[in-house]
Motif scaffolding. Sequence first.
Motif, PDB file in Angstrom:
ATOM      1  N   GLY A 160       0.827  -1.210   0.000  1.00 23.07           N
ATOM      2  CA  GLY A 160       0.000   0.000   0.000  1.00 23.07           C
ATOM      3  C   GLY A 160       0.858   1.256   0.000  1.00 23.07           C
ATOM      4  N   SER A 161       1.959   1.222   0.734  1.00 21.74           N
ATOM      5  CA  SER A 161       2.882   2.359   0.754  1.00 21.74           C
ATOM      6  C   SER A 161       3.525   2.571  -0.608  1.00 21.74           C
ATOM      7  CB  SER A 161       3.973   2.125   1.808  1.00 21.74           C
ATOM      8  OG  SER A 161       3.417   2.018   3.100  1.00 21.74           O
ATOM      9  N   VAL A 162       3.922   1.471  -1.257  1.00 20.28           N
ATOM     10  CA  VAL A 162       4.521   1.562  -2.592  1.00 20.28           C
ATOM     11  C   VAL A 162       3.539   2.225  -3.556  1.00 20.28           C
ATOM     12  CG1 VAL A 162       5.352   0.249  -4.573  1.00 20.28           C
ATOM     13  CG2 VAL A 162       6.027  -0.425  -2.262  1.00 20.28           C
ATOM     14  N   ASN A 163       2.313   1.722  -3.563  1.00 20.69           N
ATOM     15  CA  ASN A 163       1.305   2.262  -4.482  1.00 20.69           C
ATOM     16  C   ASN A 163       1.048   3.742  -4.220  1.00 20.69           C
ATOM     17  OD1 ASN A 163       1.136  -0.333  -5.415  1.00 20.69           O
ATOM     18  ND2 ASN A 163      -0.863  -0.765  -4.518  1.00 20.69           N
ATOM     19  N   GLY A 164       0.873   4.090  -2.949  1.00 25.45           N
ATOM     20  CA  GLY A 164       0.569   5.474  -2.611  1.00 25.45           C
ATOM     21  C   GLY A 164       1.711   6.413  -2.933  1.00 25.45           C
ATOM     22  N   LEU A 165       2.935   5.995  -2.620  1.00 26.49           N
ATOM     23  CA  LEU A 165       4.085   6.869  -2.847  1.00 26.49           C
ATOM     24  C   LEU A 165       4.341   7.073  -4.337  1.00 26.49           C
ATOM     25  CD1 LEU A 165       6.351   8.524  -1.647  1.00 26.49           C
ATOM     26  CD2 LEU A 165       7.738   6.440  -1.496  1.00 26.49           C
ATOM     27  N   LEU A 166       4.260   5.997  -5.130  1.00 21.81           N
ATOM     28  CA  LEU A 166       4.485   6.145  -6.568  1.00 21.81           C
ATOM     29  C   LEU A 166       3.383   6.987  -7.210  1.00 21.81           C
ATOM     30  CD1 LEU A 166       5.809   2.638  -7.647  1.00 21.81           C
ATOM     31  CD2 LEU A 166       7.061   4.792  -7.597  1.00 21.81           C
ATOM     32  N   HIS A 167       2.146   6.797  -6.754  1.00 17.53           N
ATOM     33  CA  HIS A 167       1.041   7.624  -7.280  1.00 17.53           C
ATOM     34  C   HIS A 167       1.284   9.094  -6.963  1.00 17.53           C
ATOM     35  CE1 HIS A 167      -2.785   9.808  -6.823  1.00 17.53           C
ATOM     36  NE2 HIS A 167      -3.141   9.137  -7.902  1.00 17.53           N
ATOM     37  N   ASP A 168       1.619   9.386  -5.706  1.00 17.51           N
ATOM     38  CA  ASP A 168       1.816  10.774  -5.299  1.00 17.51           C
ATOM     39  C   ASP A 168       3.036  11.384  -5.993  1.00 17.51           C
ATOM     40  OD1 ASP A 168      -0.339  10.339  -3.716  1.00 17.51           O
ATOM     41  OD2 ASP A 168       0.720  10.486  -1.799  1.00 17.51           O
ATOM     42  N   TRP A 169       4.089  10.579  -6.175  1.00 13.06           N
ATOM     43  CA  TRP A 169       5.269  11.075  -6.892  1.00 13.06           C
ATOM     44  C   TRP A 169       4.905  11.427  -8.336  1.00 13.06           C
ATOM     45  CZ3 TRP A 169       7.636   8.918 -11.205  1.00 13.06           C
ATOM     46  CH2 TRP A 169       8.831   9.543 -11.607  1.00 13.06           C
ATOM     47  N   SER A 170       4.151  10.564  -8.997  1.00 11.74           N
ATOM     48  CA  SER A 170       3.790  10.814 -10.396  1.00 11.74           C
ATOM     49  C   SER A 170       2.894  12.030 -10.534  1.00 11.74           C
ATOM     50  CB  SER A 170       3.096   9.585 -10.999  1.00 11.74           C
ATOM     51  OG  SER A 170       1.813   9.400 -10.426  1.00 11.74           O
ATOM     52  N   ALA A 171       2.106  12.308  -9.488  1.00 12.96           N
ATOM     53  CA  ALA A 171       1.215  13.472  -9.512  1.00 12.96           C
ATOM     54  C   ALA A 171       1.926  14.764  -9.115  1.00 12.96           C
ATOM     55  CB  ALA A 171       0.019  13.236  -8.579  1.00 12.96           C
ATOM     56  N   GLY A 172       3.209  14.669  -8.772  1.00  9.40           N
ATOM     57  CA  GLY A 172       3.961  15.862  -8.409  1.00  9.40           C
ATOM     58  C   GLY A 172       3.808  16.272  -6.962  1.00  9.40           C
ATOM     59  N   TRP A 173       3.248  15.406  -6.124  1.00  6.72           N
ATOM     60  CA  TRP A 173       3.030  15.744  -4.716  1.00  6.72           C
ATOM     61  C   TRP A 173       4.215  15.368  -3.835  1.00  6.72           C
ATOM     62  CZ3 TRP A 173      -2.490  13.189  -4.569  1.00  6.72           C
ATOM     63  CH2 TRP A 173      -3.350  13.962  -5.339  1.00  6.72           C
ATOM     64  N   VAL A 174       5.175  14.623  -4.382  1.00  8.81           N
ATOM     65  CA  VAL A 174       6.376  14.245  -3.640  1.00  8.81           C
ATOM     66  C   VAL A 174       7.574  14.901  -4.307  1.00  8.81           C
ATOM     67  CG1 VAL A 174       7.886  12.340  -2.975  1.00  8.81           C
ATOM     68  CG2 VAL A 174       5.398  12.053  -2.860  1.00  8.81           C
ATOM     69  N   ASP A 175       8.293  15.690  -3.526  1.00  7.83           N
ATOM     70  CA  ASP A 175       9.443  16.420  -4.061  1.00  7.83           C
ATOM     71  C   ASP A 175      10.672  15.516  -3.988  1.00  7.83           C
ATOM     72  OD1 ASP A 175      11.191  18.284  -4.990  1.00  7.83           O
ATOM     73  OD2 ASP A 175      11.272  19.465  -3.141  1.00  7.83           O
ATOM     74  N   GLY A 176      11.006  14.893  -5.091  1.00  8.74           N
ATOM     75  CA  GLY A 176      12.164  14.005  -5.124  1.00  8.74           C
ATOM     76  C   GLY A 176      12.253  13.302  -6.458  1.00  8.74           C
TER      77      GLY A 176
END
Length: 214
Positions: free
Chosen positions: A177-193
């Motif tokens: 669940g963490s993998v899915n959420g983090l990759l989704h948020d990263w692709s949406a530009g919500w994770v700075d990295g």
Amino acid sequence: MRERHRQSTGRYAGKTAIERHAERRQKLLDAALQLFGAGPGYRSTTVAALCETAGLSTRQFYEEFRTLEDVLAALHLQVNDWAEKAVIEALTQTEGQPLAERYGSVFRAYAASIAVDPRRIRMTFTEIVGVSPRMDEQRLARRARWIDLMCAEAAAAALRGEAADRDYRIAAAAFIGSVNGLLHDWSAGWVDGTLDEVVEELVRLLLALLRPAG
């Protein structure tokens, strides 16, 4: 429910009926990846629009699929198959390596398969959610395969003394669940990295879950 048209048999333009069937099906899936994954999305796509994008007729559509949801189901499985193949290949190539290096390679392979195309991320984590009970069941069944794979790897690591010997099923579900959420948020530009930074963080999380006490 609309009946599928009977498929033609025999060779045409140098291709067998099976080859033509596979080619049409892939054209429809490619068109669906564009329309569902980039826009306007599954819920705003019609059979007619899908056929126009694929360069096929609606008659040819119904020779391959019964409904638009069938296309969504097939595409979701295809994207997951690509990712699973990349992970299995990475596991095979890194057999015998230290745990941190092994799972770094595995997650880079998974991320490369999913994140190489933003449409794949949208298909995996967004478009299939809440469509129907059937699609929810398929999504959870596919997630269960990832959980089984992670548990098998954890059990093997425990035998080598690299991981704690315990039941990892709940931990695996939480981690995926963490993998899915983090990759989704990263692709949406919500994770700075960068993607590499995201992968490194996921590897640290996984190693923390696996590491034996002390």
